[in-house]
Design a protein around this motif. Sequence first.
Motif, PDB file in Angstrom:
ATOM      1  N   LEU A   1      -9.110  38.168  12.703  1.00 18.60           N
ATOM      2  CA  LEU A   1     -10.226  38.846  12.039  1.00 18.60           C
ATOM      3  C   LEU A   1     -10.867  39.879  12.950  1.00 18.60           C
ATOM      4  CD1 LEU A   1     -11.921  35.885  10.142  1.00 18.60           C
ATOM      5  CD2 LEU A   1     -10.682  37.822   9.155  1.00 18.60           C
ATOM      6  N   ALA A   2     -11.022  39.537  14.223  1.00 17.80           N
ATOM      7  CA  ALA A   2     -11.604  40.485  15.175  1.00 17.80           C
ATOM      8  C   ALA A   2     -10.688  41.689  15.351  1.00 17.80           C
ATOM      9  CB  ALA A   2     -11.850  39.795  16.517  1.00 17.80           C
ATOM     10  N   LEU A   3      -9.380  41.454  15.384  1.00 19.08           N
ATOM     11  CA  LEU A   3      -8.417  42.543  15.489  1.00 19.08           C
ATOM     12  C   LEU A   3      -8.508  43.451  14.272  1.00 19.08           C
ATOM     13  CD1 LEU A   3      -6.028  44.014  16.765  1.00 19.08           C
ATOM     14  CD2 LEU A   3      -4.518  42.271  15.758  1.00 19.08           C
ATOM     15  N   ALA A   4      -8.590  42.871  13.098  1.00 19.37           N
ATOM     16  CA  ALA A   4      -8.720  43.675  11.882  1.00 19.37           C
ATOM     17  C   ALA A   4      -9.981  44.524  11.921  1.00 19.37           C
ATOM     18  CB  ALA A   4      -8.724  42.769  10.653  1.00 19.37           C
ATOM     19  N   GLY A   5     -11.081  43.953  12.358  1.00 20.64           N
ATOM     20  CA  GLY A   5     -12.328  44.712  12.466  1.00 20.64           C
ATOM     21  C   GLY A   5     -12.237  45.836  13.482  1.00 20.64           C
ATOM     22  N   ALA A   6     -11.616  45.557  14.615  1.00 18.25           N
ATOM     23  CA  ALA A   6     -11.468  46.579  15.652  1.00 18.25           C
ATOM     24  C   ALA A   6     -10.552  47.698  15.174  1.00 18.25           C
ATOM     25  CB  ALA A   6     -10.928  45.955  16.937  1.00 18.25           C
ATOM     26  N   LEU A   7      -9.482  47.335  14.496  1.00 18.21           N
ATOM     27  CA  LEU A   7      -8.576  48.357  13.954  1.00 18.21           C
ATOM     28  C   LEU A   7      -9.287  49.223  12.931  1.00 18.21           C
ATOM     29  CD1 LEU A   7      -5.353  46.191  13.573  1.00 18.21           C
ATOM     30  CD2 LEU A   7      -5.627  48.167  15.088  1.00 18.21           C
ATOM     31  N   ALA A   8     -10.047  48.593  12.055  1.00 14.49           N
ATOM     32  CA  ALA A   8     -10.782  49.352  11.025  1.00 14.49           C
ATOM     33  C   ALA A   8     -11.789  50.299  11.666  1.00 14.49           C
ATOM     34  CB  ALA A   8     -11.489  48.393  10.069  1.00 14.49           C
ATOM     35  N   SER A   9     -12.457  49.833  12.713  1.00 12.63           N
ATOM     36  CA  SER A   9     -13.477  50.679  13.347  1.00 12.63           C
ATOM     37  C   SER A   9     -12.877  51.840  14.134  1.00 12.63           C
ATOM     38  CB  SER A   9     -14.390  49.848  14.244  1.00 12.63           C
ATOM     39  OG  SER A   9     -13.718  49.430  15.399  1.00 12.63           O
ATOM     40  N   THR A  10     -11.584  51.732  14.456  1.00  9.70           N
ATOM     41  CA  THR A  10     -10.925  52.829  15.170  1.00  9.70           C
ATOM     42  C   THR A  10     -10.064  53.671  14.234  1.00  9.70           C
ATOM     43  OG1 THR A  10      -9.067  51.405  15.820  1.00  9.70           O
ATOM     44  CG2 THR A  10     -10.898  51.620  17.390  1.00  9.70           C
ATOM     45  N   GLY A  11     -10.249  53.494  12.929  1.00  7.19           N
ATOM     46  CA  GLY A  11      -9.572  54.332  11.947  1.00  7.19           C
ATOM     47  C   GLY A  11      -8.194  53.861  11.530  1.00  7.19           C
ATOM     48  N   GLN A  12      -7.773  52.709  11.987  1.00  9.44           N
ATOM     49  CA  GLN A  12      -6.455  52.185  11.635  1.00  9.44           C
ATOM     50  C   GLN A  12      -6.585  51.223  10.452  1.00  9.44           C
ATOM     51  OE1 GLN A  12      -4.200  51.112  15.304  1.00  9.44           O
ATOM     52  NE2 GLN A  12      -6.107  51.748  16.311  1.00  9.44           N
ATOM     53  N   LYS A  13      -7.057  51.758   9.349  1.00  9.70           N
ATOM     54  CA  LYS A  13      -7.452  50.931   8.213  1.00  9.70           C
ATOM     55  C   LYS A  13      -6.281  50.270   7.494  1.00  9.70           C
ATOM     56  CE  LYS A  13     -11.703  53.360   7.823  1.00  9.70           C
ATOM     57  NZ  LYS A  13     -12.612  54.186   7.140  1.00  9.70           N
TER      58      LYS A  13
END
Length: 99
Positions: free
Chosen positions: A80-92
Amino acid sequence: LGAGAYRLGEMLFADSKYEPALRQFESAISYAGSAEVRLSAKYPAGRCLDRLGRAADAIPLFREVVEIENNNPYREYARLALAGALASTGQKAEALTLY
């Protein structure tokens, strides 16, 4: 040294002192005698980086934790943390697959 650094990192993280906590978790990763302590330190180290606004730096740590399948109590949290970090860096797109 690794276990002591991990414990100190936990206390600092609880006090919202993310930069010094990160240093302690990094020490725990480097000096831990067991793989369990190293694994236990990687997830909160990633959380520290994320809280410090360094999500891109947290992604590799979260990925490492997610890749360990056996005896890993942090795997789903790291996912979940990885998904959030990816989303926040534009890797949606990749974030969506993890969610």
